[in-house]
Design a protein around this motif. Structure first.
Motif, PDB file in Angstrom:
ATOM      1  N   LYS A  74      17.307  46.662  36.505  1.00 48.58           N
ATOM      2  CA  LYS A  74      18.302  46.801  35.435  1.00 48.58           C
ATOM      3  C   LYS A  74      18.061  45.771  34.343  1.00 48.58           C
ATOM      4  O   LYS A  74      18.367  46.005  33.186  1.00 48.58           O
ATOM      5  N   ARG A  75      17.553  44.628  34.726  1.00 51.41           N
ATOM      6  CA  ARG A  75      17.406  43.492  33.820  1.00 51.41           C
ATOM      7  C   ARG A  75      16.093  43.586  33.041  1.00 51.41           C
ATOM      8  O   ARG A  75      15.015  43.511  33.611  1.00 51.41           O
ATOM      9  N   GLU A  76      16.168  43.759  31.764  1.00 49.88           N
ATOM     10  CA  GLU A  76      15.006  43.763  30.871  1.00 49.88           C
ATOM     11  C   GLU A  76      13.789  44.450  31.506  1.00 49.88           C
ATOM     12  O   GLU A  76      12.755  43.823  31.733  1.00 49.88           O
ATOM     13  N   PRO A  77      13.868  45.757  31.747  1.00 50.76           N
ATOM     14  CA  PRO A  77      12.764  46.443  32.421  1.00 50.76           C
ATOM     15  C   PRO A  77      11.438  46.378  31.654  1.00 50.76           C
ATOM     16  O   PRO A  77      10.371  46.441  32.277  1.00 50.76           O
ATOM     17  N   ALA A  78      11.490  46.201  30.344  1.00 49.46           N
ATOM     18  CA  ALA A  78      10.243  46.081  29.577  1.00 49.46           C
ATOM     19  C   ALA A  78       9.466  44.828  29.976  1.00 49.46           C
ATOM     20  O   ALA A  78       8.243  44.781  29.870  1.00 49.46           O
ATOM     21  N   ILE A  79      10.178  43.816  30.449  1.00 49.77           N
ATOM     22  CA  ILE A  79       9.532  42.572  30.881  1.00 49.77           C
ATOM     23  C   ILE A  79       9.307  42.558  32.384  1.00 49.77           C
ATOM     24  O   ILE A  79       8.226  42.201  32.868  1.00 49.77           O
ATOM     25  N   TYR A  80      10.340  42.959  33.147  1.00 55.07           N
ATOM     26  CA  TYR A  80      10.314  42.777  34.599  1.00 55.07           C
ATOM     27  C   TYR A  80      10.050  44.058  35.386  1.00 55.07           C
ATOM     28  O   TYR A  80       9.965  44.017  36.613  1.00 55.07           O
ATOM     29  N   GLY A  81       9.938  45.186  34.712  1.00 51.15           N
ATOM     30  CA  GLY A  81       9.642  46.441  35.389  1.00 51.15           C
ATOM     31  C   GLY A  81      10.898  47.174  35.826  1.00 51.15           C
ATOM     32  O   GLY A  81      12.022  46.692  35.668  1.00 51.15           O
ATOM     33  N   ASN A  82      10.683  48.363  36.380  1.00 47.44           N
ATOM     34  CA  ASN A  82      11.781  49.246  36.759  1.00 47.44           C
ATOM     35  C   ASN A  82      12.145  49.168  38.231  1.00 47.44           C
ATOM     36  O   ASN A  82      13.135  49.768  38.647  1.00 47.44           O
ATOM     37  N   LEU A  83      11.362  48.479  39.026  1.00 45.67           N
ATOM     38  CA  LEU A  83      11.658  48.408  40.453  1.00 45.67           C
ATOM     39  C   LEU A  83      12.774  47.409  40.725  1.00 45.67           C
ATOM     40  O   LEU A  83      12.821  46.335  40.128  1.00 45.67           O
ATOM     41  N   SER A  84      13.643  47.767  41.650  1.00 49.96           N
ATOM     42  CA  SER A  84      14.683  46.836  42.091  1.00 49.96           C
ATOM     43  C   SER A  84      14.070  45.846  43.083  1.00 49.96           C
ATOM     44  O   SER A  84      12.972  46.076  43.624  1.00 49.96           O
ATOM     45  N   LEU A  85      14.787  44.775  43.341  1.00 50.53           N
ATOM     46  CA  LEU A  85      14.322  43.806  44.343  1.00 50.53           C
ATOM     47  C   LEU A  85      14.218  44.479  45.711  1.00 50.53           C
ATOM     48  O   LEU A  85      13.278  44.224  46.462  1.00 50.53           O
ATOM     49  N   ASN A 145       8.380  47.695  49.630  1.00 47.28           N
ATOM     50  CA  ASN A 145       6.920  47.772  49.495  1.00 47.28           C
ATOM     51  C   ASN A 145       6.241  46.651  50.272  1.00 47.28           C
ATOM     52  O   ASN A 145       5.202  46.856  50.914  1.00 47.28           O
ATOM     53  N   LEU A 146       6.819  45.470  50.218  1.00 43.35           N
ATOM     54  CA  LEU A 146       6.279  44.339  50.980  1.00 43.35           C
ATOM     55  C   LEU A 146       6.380  44.600  52.484  1.00 43.35           C
ATOM     56  O   LEU A 146       5.458  44.266  53.239  1.00 43.35           O
ATOM     57  N   SER A 147       7.469  45.195  52.919  1.00 41.63           N
ATOM     58  CA  SER A 147       7.638  45.504  54.348  1.00 41.63           C
ATOM     59  C   SER A 147       6.574  46.473  54.831  1.00 41.63           C
ATOM     60  O   SER A 147       6.036  46.321  55.939  1.00 41.63           O
ATOM     61  N   VAL A 148       6.259  47.471  54.018  1.00 40.46           N
ATOM     62  CA  VAL A 148       5.211  48.434  54.378  1.00 40.46           C
ATOM     63  C   VAL A 148       3.866  47.726  54.516  1.00 40.46           C
ATOM     64  O   VAL A 148       3.150  47.905  55.506  1.00 40.46           O
ATOM     65  N   LEU A 149       3.524  46.896  53.530  1.00 40.95           N
ATOM     66  CA  LEU A 149       2.256  46.167  53.592  1.00 40.95           C
ATOM     67  C   LEU A 149       2.248  45.192  54.755  1.00 40.95           C
ATOM     68  O   LEU A 149       1.240  45.067  55.459  1.00 40.95           O
ATOM     69  N   ALA A 150       3.347  44.516  54.991  1.00 44.64           N
ATOM     70  CA  ALA A 150       3.424  43.567  56.113  1.00 44.64           C
ATOM     71  C   ALA A 150       3.174  44.280  57.438  1.00 44.64           C
ATOM     72  O   ALA A 150       2.473  43.741  58.308  1.00 44.64           O
ATOM     73  N   ALA A 151       3.714  45.467  57.594  1.00 47.43           N
ATOM     74  CA  ALA A 151       3.491  46.231  58.825  1.00 47.43           C
ATOM     75  C   ALA A 151       2.011  46.573  58.970  1.00 47.43           C
ATOM     76  O   ALA A 151       1.446  46.451  60.069  1.00 47.43           O
ATOM     77  N   GLY A 178       3.360  42.312  37.542  1.00 48.65           N
ATOM     78  CA  GLY A 178       4.511  43.093  37.963  1.00 48.65           C
ATOM     79  C   GLY A 178       4.760  42.951  39.448  1.00 48.65           C
ATOM     80  O   GLY A 178       4.479  41.914  40.050  1.00 48.65           O
ATOM     81  N   ALA A 179       5.268  44.009  40.050  1.00 44.66           N
ATOM     82  CA  ALA A 179       5.583  43.985  41.482  1.00 44.66           C
ATOM     83  C   ALA A 179       4.342  43.752  42.334  1.00 44.66           C
ATOM     84  O   ALA A 179       4.440  43.262  43.457  1.00 44.66           O
TER      85      ALA A 179
END
Length: 158
Positions: free
Chosen positions: A16-27, A33-39, A127-128
């Protein structure tokens, strides 16, 4: 291997916060995504976020003996929190500092990190993917850090 992902102020507003800077993905999406890679990498991963500097310091302190590495996005604290810098240094846990945006291509005050000199590394501007790359880096470099720690401990025992 256990990894803590620690996020600082305002990162709970991702997507929600400045998606042009921080992207469209939520935390939450980044964490998923990190959980999938960690597995895939056979790594235990946990997530914490706080908008409060003292809470982040406490989380770092409590991580000692509990995790092998930290992925840390200090948010705006990156640029001025000597207390967080000192906590990263004090706990001695390999820490990768991450940022979604390229802090070196932004406002002057964002171009300096007080955390980077005590972190094992820094990834910014991707980005993410910055988080995913940090997880891969911790997994790949952990054996080297453990070997260096063992050598330092052996030489200090003499």
């Amino acid at each position: 291997m256990k990894i803590l992902v620690l996020n600082g102020p305002n990162l709970n507003l991702l997507g929600k916060r400045e998606p042009a800077i921080y992207g469209n993905l939520s935390l939450e999406e980044i964490n998923n995504n990190l959980s999938v890679l960690a597995a895939e990498l056979r790594v235990d991963i946990s997530f914490q976020q706080s908008n409060h500097e003292g809470d982040l310091i406490d989380l770092l302190h409590h991580a000692v003996g509990e995790v092998d590495g930290v992925i840390f996005n200090p948010g705006a604290f990156t640029h001025y929190s000597y207390a967080l810098r000192d906590a990263v240094a004090a706990v001695g846990i390999p820490t990768i500092e991450v940022h979604l945006s390229n802090i070196y291509a932004r406002e002057d005050f964002r171009r300096h990190s007080v955390v980077a000199p005590v972190a094992a590394g820094q990834i910014s501007g991707l980005g993410a993917n910055s988080y995913l790359l940090a997880l891969r880096a911790l997994v790949e470099l952990m054996p080297c850090w453990r070997k260096n720690d063992a050598n330092e401990n052996a030489s200090s025992d003499k």
